[in-house]
Write an enzyme that holds these catalytic residues in place. Structure first.
Site, mmCIF file in Angstrom:
data_model
loop_
_atom_site.group_PDB
_atom_site.id
_atom_site.type_symbol
_atom_site.label_atom_id
_atom_site.label_comp_id
_atom_site.label_asym_id
_atom_site.label_seq_id
_atom_site.Cartn_x
_atom_site.Cartn_y
_atom_site.Cartn_z
ATOM 1 N N LYS B 45 -4.432 -0.900 -1.355
ATOM 2 C CA LYS B 45 -3.107 0.304 -1.788
ATOM 3 C C LYS B 45 -3.495 1.333 -3.249
ATOM 4 O O LYS B 45 -3.501 0.057 -3.954
ATOM 5 C CB LYS B 45 -1.885 0.734 -0.628
ATOM 6 C CG LYS B 45 -1.152 1.862 -1.319
ATOM 7 C CD LYS B 45 0.064 1.363 0.011
ATOM 8 C CE LYS B 45 1.178 2.506 0.001
ATOM 9 N NZ LYS B 45 0.592 4.463 -0.093
ATOM 10 N N CYS B 130 -5.656 12.072 -5.294
ATOM 11 C CA CYS B 130 -4.065 11.893 -4.295
ATOM 12 C C CYS B 130 -3.829 13.425 -4.671
ATOM 13 O O CYS B 130 -3.578 13.949 -5.789
ATOM 14 C CB CYS B 130 -3.882 10.817 -5.339
ATOM 15 S SG CYS B 130 -1.898 11.262 -3.631
#
Lengths: 255, 304
Positions: B45, B130
């Site tokens: 992550k 993102c």
């Protein structure tokens, strides 16, 4: 231990309006350690709908290696689930999450549930009664047509029903019943919509309580960070409902 | 014996399959289910300099054969990732690809410098794509020159090879790929999620609290495959392909289009055993197709 298993469907029936009781059989049942845990169910073998559905466990039968789920068929996924018949198989991931701490109750417990939050309280009531703990059940539903398991709860202890439209039992919410009941219990357990959980916490600030929360979930095992809630511990403290919960002590979760 | 090994900058992979960043946490949850050493690699992550709490909920919404997410890069911050998460992963025989995120160039540089020192981090994946953070993220991934400068800055400080994660939310993904190649990237990972929305049919209100989210899952596979194919045509850089991979056939498709290795994202949520299952099925699938190694398969669509 968490397992993924193709379980056998042994029974499915509509027990109230849009409310289904689904029983499955398989080895995964033996892994269940506490009432209030849930399973993550794949409703189709295709990728549409894509995600699993978190469903709570209403009853566990370790001898027959079966457990029962109760759910409301309201969306596409749960409607597909309601079409499963005995002889079909069901892809189940579980058991997931931490259930209700049965050992925390001493003599008498209140079990307070609302709607589709009622099912896990049934297995909880069974296990508490097996330990000799008296249980009182306060259960809220939309209307008479949505009421389920009233008789089953009555077999285990005093049971009070509230319906929003007043078509059965007390008119209103479970809190209307709580206001009328004595506070002669040591522990409460609750599962239902978040506003109900909040109201229950307010009703019993001095009591030991455990609440089971709901959140939109992705993975169900704690990896995707979809189902987080803040806590009262600090500004930066987050819990994951799926893997840290879904059951938390009262006063911890800011939902 | 079918040869599944793949050798890429920094990464000697025993097989080409790895979980994608953001879909696997830091591995702990899936380690309860199987031995993480089976994986080709793990893309952990995203880490940022400071801890991030992420976006308000709801953060996910299901869509037709896919899902939207707007987690917002929730992570415990660089110090905890290097001090706790990465050391915990050392017990597995698996290379880690560390996903690096930030809101400024300095953020990326700091995370890249520090996280690449961890012994099990064999490569970086720079997250310039993102879609769910207000600043940084995708803004670095939509302008070729900005992406190139960031690549240079990160390359200067990273002690392991650098892969740039490309956004599909651009007019011309090939120009971004070429720009980061020029900037010194060792490889490309692609694609990140596609920006999307879902509304509550009764109220018209967006379901995701962030209003928009990143679309992933089988629904986006055709887009991802097309983009891998286009980028492969224009560059020899290694590509780790992803976007809707859920089956061994999907993995074969991505490698055929030119991906050297394949990451599996959303499918982990549907079937937590999907990565080891694809790995187990690969040898037979390659054999059926008449290949003895993964590397023979890579880019076959371009050789027709």
């Amino acid at each position: 231990m968490i397992r993924q298993e193709r379980m056998q469907v042994v029974g499915q029936k509509e027990i109230a309006r849009h409310i289904f009781e689904l029983t499955v059989q398989g080895e995964l049942t033996a892994e269940m350690t506490a009432p209030g845990q849930f399973v993550h169910v794949r409703v189709a073998d295709s990728f549409e709908p894509l995600l699993r559905r978190p469903i709570s466990v209403a009853a566990i039968d370790p001898v027959l290696q079966q457990f029962t789920m109760i759910y409301r068929a309201e969306g596409r996924g749960t409607s597909l689930l309601s079409e499963k018949k005995p002889g079909d198989t069901l892809d189940v991931l579980g058991p997931l999450g931490n259930g209700f701490p049965v050992e925390q109750a001493e003599k008498k417990a209140y079990l307070i549930g609302g709607g589709i939050g009622v099912p896990p309280l049934y297995e909880l009531a069974k296990q508490l009664n097996e330990k000799g703990i008296q249980t009182v059940h306060i259960l809220g539903f939309e209307s008479k047509q949505a009421v389920f398991y009233e008789e089953k709860f009555k077999e285990l202890g005093d049971t009070h029903i509230a319906t929003v439209d007043g078509s059965h039992g007390t008119q209103g919410f479970v809190t209307h019943i709580l206001n009328e009941l004595p506070k002669d219990f040591d522990t409460y357990f609750s599962c239902g919509p978040t506003p109900m959980l909040e109201a229950v916490q307010w009703a019993y600030p001095e009591k030991r309580g455990f609440l089971s929360y709901e959140q939109r979930m992705g993975c169900g095992i704690g990896a995707c960070f979809a189902c987080v809630c803040r806590t009262t511990k600090s500004e930066t403290d987050y819990i994951k409902v799926c893997s840290d919960g879904p059951v938390f002590p009262a006063g911890v979760v800011i939902a | 014996m079918t040869n599944l090994t793949v050798n890429l900058p920094g990464l000697n992979l025993k097989n080409p399959i790895m979980p994608a960043s953001g879909c696997f946490g830091f591995g702990k949850e899936y380690a309860q289910l199987y031995d993480l050493s089976e994986l080709g690699a793990i893309m952990i992550k995203a880490a940022t300099v400071e801890m991030r709490l992420g976006n308000p909920t709801p953060r996910v919404a299901e869509t037709a054969a896919g899902m939207l997410n707007a987690i917002g890069l929730q992570n415990p911050g660089l110090t905890k990732v290097t001090g706790e998460e990465l050391p915990w992963l050392e017990k597995f025989d698996v290379p880690i690809i560390a996903n690096v995120a930030g809101t400024t160039t300095e953020d990326y540089v700091e995370v890249a410098r520090e996280i690449s020192k961890a012994p099990n981090v064999h490569a970086l994946e720079i997250n310039i794509s993102c879609p769910n953070v207000k600043q940084g993220g995708i803004t670095f991934g939509t302008d070729p020159l900005v992406a190139q400068e960031l690549t240079r800055a990160v390359k200067d400080v990273a002690s392991v090879p650098v892969y740039i994660k490309l956004s599909p939310n651009v007019t011309d993904i090939v120009s971004i790929a070429k720009a980061v190649e020029e900037g010194g990237a060792d490889g490309i990972t692609m694609i990140n999620t596609l920006l999307g929305m879902r509304l509550d049919p009764k109220t018209g209100r967006p379901i995701i609290a962030n209003i928009t989210g990143g679309l992933s899952g089988p629904a986006i596979k055709p887009v991802a495959l097309r983009m891998v194919y286009e980028v492969r045509k224009q560059t020899d850089l290694p590509i780790i392909g992803m976007g809707g991979v859920a089956t061994v056939e999907d993995a074969i498709d991505f490698m055929s289009a030119g991906a050297n290795a394949v990451a599996v994202g959303t499918a982990n949520f549907v079937n937590p055993f999907v990565c080891p299952e694809i790995i187990a099925q690969l040898p037979e699938k390659l054999h059926e197709l008449g290949y003895e190694s993964v590397e023979e398969l890579v880019g076959r669509s371009h050789r027709l």
